[in-house]
Design an enzyme around this catalytic site. Structure first.
Site, PDB file in Angstrom:
ATOM      1  N   LYS A 207       0.833  -1.196   0.000  1.00 66.12           N
ATOM      2  CA  LYS A 207       0.000   0.000   0.000  1.00 66.12           C
ATOM      3  C   LYS A 207       0.880   1.264   0.000  1.00 66.12           C
ATOM      4  O   LYS A 207       2.092   1.175   0.178  1.00 66.12           O
ATOM      5  CB  LYS A 207      -0.931  -0.056   1.212  1.00 66.12           C
ATOM      6  CG  LYS A 207      -1.838  -1.307   1.229  1.00 66.12           C
ATOM      7  CD  LYS A 207      -2.771  -1.276   2.433  1.00 66.12           C
ATOM      8  CE  LYS A 207      -3.494  -2.588   2.633  1.00 66.12           C
ATOM      9  NZ  LYS A 207      -4.369  -2.553   3.832  1.00 66.12           N
TER      10      LYS A 207
ATOM     11  N   TYR B 203     -12.498  -3.103  -1.990  1.00 68.64           N
ATOM     12  CA  TYR B 203     -12.993  -3.096  -0.612  1.00 68.64           C
ATOM     13  C   TYR B 203     -14.532  -3.079  -0.575  1.00 68.64           C
ATOM     14  O   TYR B 203     -15.126  -2.440   0.293  1.00 68.64           O
ATOM     15  CB  TYR B 203     -12.432  -1.892   0.146  1.00 68.64           C
ATOM     16  CG  TYR B 203     -10.961  -2.023   0.478  1.00 68.64           C
ATOM     17  CD1 TYR B 203     -10.473  -3.126   1.181  1.00 68.64           C
ATOM     18  CD2 TYR B 203     -10.048  -1.029   0.129  1.00 68.64           C
ATOM     19  CE1 TYR B 203      -9.129  -3.249   1.501  1.00 68.64           C
ATOM     20  CE2 TYR B 203      -8.693  -1.142   0.449  1.00 68.64           C
ATOM     21  CZ  TYR B 203      -8.244  -2.256   1.136  1.00 68.64           C
ATOM     22  OH  TYR B 203      -6.918  -2.373   1.461  1.00 68.64           O
TER      23      TYR B 203
ATOM     24  N   ASN C  54      -1.460  -0.055   7.433  1.00 72.89           N
ATOM     25  CA  ASN C  54      -0.911  -1.369   7.778  1.00 72.89           C
ATOM     26  C   ASN C  54      -0.128  -2.004   6.623  1.00 72.89           C
ATOM     27  O   ASN C  54       0.101  -3.205   6.597  1.00 72.89           O
ATOM     28  CB  ASN C  54      -2.010  -2.289   8.324  1.00 72.89           C
ATOM     29  CG  ASN C  54      -3.088  -2.594   7.304  1.00 72.89           C
ATOM     30  OD1 ASN C  54      -2.980  -2.214   6.151  1.00 72.89           O
ATOM     31  ND2 ASN C  54      -4.119  -3.305   7.726  1.00 72.89           N
TER      32      ASN C  54
ATOM     33  N   HIS D  78      -1.717  -5.494   1.694  1.00 75.34           N
ATOM     34  CA  HIS D  78      -2.932  -6.296   1.545  1.00 75.34           C
ATOM     35  C   HIS D  78      -2.513  -7.679   1.065  1.00 75.34           C
ATOM     36  O   HIS D  78      -1.638  -7.797   0.203  1.00 75.34           O
ATOM     37  CB  HIS D  78      -3.885  -5.689   0.511  1.00 75.34           C
ATOM     38  CG  HIS D  78      -4.942  -6.666   0.086  1.00 75.34           C
ATOM     39  ND1 HIS D  78      -6.058  -6.911   0.839  1.00 75.34           N
ATOM     40  CD2 HIS D  78      -4.997  -7.529  -0.965  1.00 75.34           C
ATOM     41  CE1 HIS D  78      -6.770  -7.861   0.255  1.00 75.34           C
ATOM     42  NE2 HIS D  78      -6.152  -8.258  -0.839  1.00 75.34           N
TER      43      HIS D  78
ATOM     44  N   GLU E 135      -8.797 -10.883  -7.268  1.00 71.21           N
ATOM     45  CA  GLU E 135      -7.978  -9.699  -7.073  1.00 71.21           C
ATOM     46  C   GLU E 135      -6.848  -9.644  -8.096  1.00 71.21           C
ATOM     47  O   GLU E 135      -6.473  -8.583  -8.575  1.00 71.21           O
ATOM     48  CB  GLU E 135      -7.393  -9.687  -5.660  1.00 71.21           C
ATOM     49  CG  GLU E 135      -8.461  -9.468  -4.608  1.00 71.21           C
ATOM     50  CD  GLU E 135      -8.014  -9.739  -3.179  1.00 71.21           C
ATOM     51  OE1 GLU E 135      -8.770  -9.435  -2.270  1.00 71.21           O
ATOM     52  OE2 GLU E 135      -6.909 -10.283  -2.986  1.00 71.21           O
TER      53      GLU E 135
HETATM   54  P1  TYD Z   1      -9.852  -6.465   6.188  1.00 75.40           P
HETATM   55  O1  TYD Z   1     -10.104  -7.098   4.841  1.00 75.40           O
HETATM   56  O2  TYD Z   1     -10.840  -6.721   7.283  1.00 75.40           O
HETATM   57  O3  TYD Z   1      -8.392  -6.854   6.775  1.00 75.40           O
HETATM   58  P2  TYD Z   1      -7.053  -7.433   6.138  1.00 75.40           P
HETATM   59  O4  TYD Z   1      -6.396  -6.327   5.341  1.00 75.40           O
HETATM   60  O5  TYD Z   1      -6.212  -7.826   7.319  1.00 75.40           O
HETATM   61  O6  TYD Z   1      -7.453  -8.603   5.287  1.00 75.40           O
HETATM   62  O7  TYD Z   1      -9.775  -4.904   6.006  1.00 75.40           O
HETATM   63  C1  TYD Z   1      -9.199  -4.347   4.866  1.00 75.40           C
HETATM   64  C2  TYD Z   1      -8.528  -3.073   5.209  1.00 75.40           C
HETATM   65  O8  TYD Z   1      -9.463  -2.152   5.726  1.00 75.40           O
HETATM   66  C3  TYD Z   1      -7.476  -3.210   6.285  1.00 75.40           C
HETATM   67  O9  TYD Z   1      -6.244  -3.705   5.814  1.00 75.40           O
HETATM   68  C4  TYD Z   1      -7.401  -1.786   6.765  1.00 75.40           C
HETATM   69  C5  TYD Z   1      -8.810  -1.275   6.620  1.00 75.40           C
HETATM   70  N1  TYD Z   1      -9.513  -1.270   7.922  1.00 75.40           N
HETATM   71  C6  TYD Z   1      -9.555  -0.069   8.627  1.00 75.40           C
HETATM   72  O10 TYD Z   1      -8.986   0.946   8.185  1.00 75.40           O
HETATM   73  N2  TYD Z   1     -10.204  -0.046   9.833  1.00 75.40           N
HETATM   74  C7  TYD Z   1     -10.820  -1.153  10.343  1.00 75.40           C
HETATM   75  O11 TYD Z   1     -11.423  -1.076  11.441  1.00 75.40           O
HETATM   76  C8  TYD Z   1     -10.772  -2.385   9.595  1.00 75.40           C
HETATM   77  C9  TYD Z   1     -11.431  -3.620  10.131  1.00 75.40           C
HETATM   78  C10 TYD Z   1     -10.120  -2.392   8.397  1.00 75.40           C
END
Ligand code: TYD
Length: 133
Positions: A16, A56, A119, A122, A133
């Site tokens: 990201k 998303y 974070n 993805h 994807e």
């Molecule tokens: P998700 O698909 O639940 O998690 P992952 O990336 O671990 O598979 O969520 C997608 C993205 O959405 C996540 O990487 C960051 C964002 N996100 C938030 O910003 N706040 C939140 O509370 C959640 C659950 C996700």
């Protein structure tokens, strides 16, 4: 394939915008390389608002979506495909839990991530999402 069977599969990974802004793309890709995964595709691209809403789709109605959209569209991302034994699970383990604050020690999100939004990575969570994807 039965539960627990090990097989070669492919997974989609997206570094990201924060990974590129903070110049830790090489560090993150290196973790996948050192694990023994094989890089089969890599592309620098931008995520448009439309693509963000598709990627998303399960989150567009969440209160945090505007923040997530602003983040994922603010700069280039690196989209890549990795191949290896149980690659989807292996990569999810290397990446760690969604919230960087709670991610297990040694995972990419624990070591470098800031919070739930910023974070860094993805990674597909199933063969179906990896394929689409
Ligand atoms: P998700 O698909 O639940 O998690 P992952 O990336 O671990 O598979 O969520 C997608 C993205 O959405 C996540 O990487 C960051 C964002 N996100 C938030 O910003 N706040 C939140 O509370 C959640 C659950 C996700």
């Amino acid at each position: 394939m039965s539960d627990g069977a090990r097989h070669i599969e492919r997974t989609f990974v997206m570094l990201k915008p924060d990974a590129l802004e903070r110049s830790i793309m090489g560090e993150i890709l290196g973790r996948f390389e050192r694990k023994g995964l094989k890089l089969v595709r890599l592309e620098l691209r931008r995520v448009t608002k439309d693509l963000a809403a598709t990627h998303y789709a399960h989150l567009v109605d969440k209160p945090f979506y505007p923040e997530l959209e602003a983040y994922i569209t603010r700069g280039p991302v690196v989209a890549c495909v990795w191949e290896g034994i149980d690659a989807i699970r292996v990569v999810r383990n290397l990446v760690g839990a969604t919230d960087s604050i709670l991610a297990a020690a040694g995972t990419i999100r624990c070591d470098f991530g800031v919070d739930k939004t910023e974070n860094l990575v993805h990674a597909s969570d199933s063969p179906e999402s990896a394929a689409s994807e």
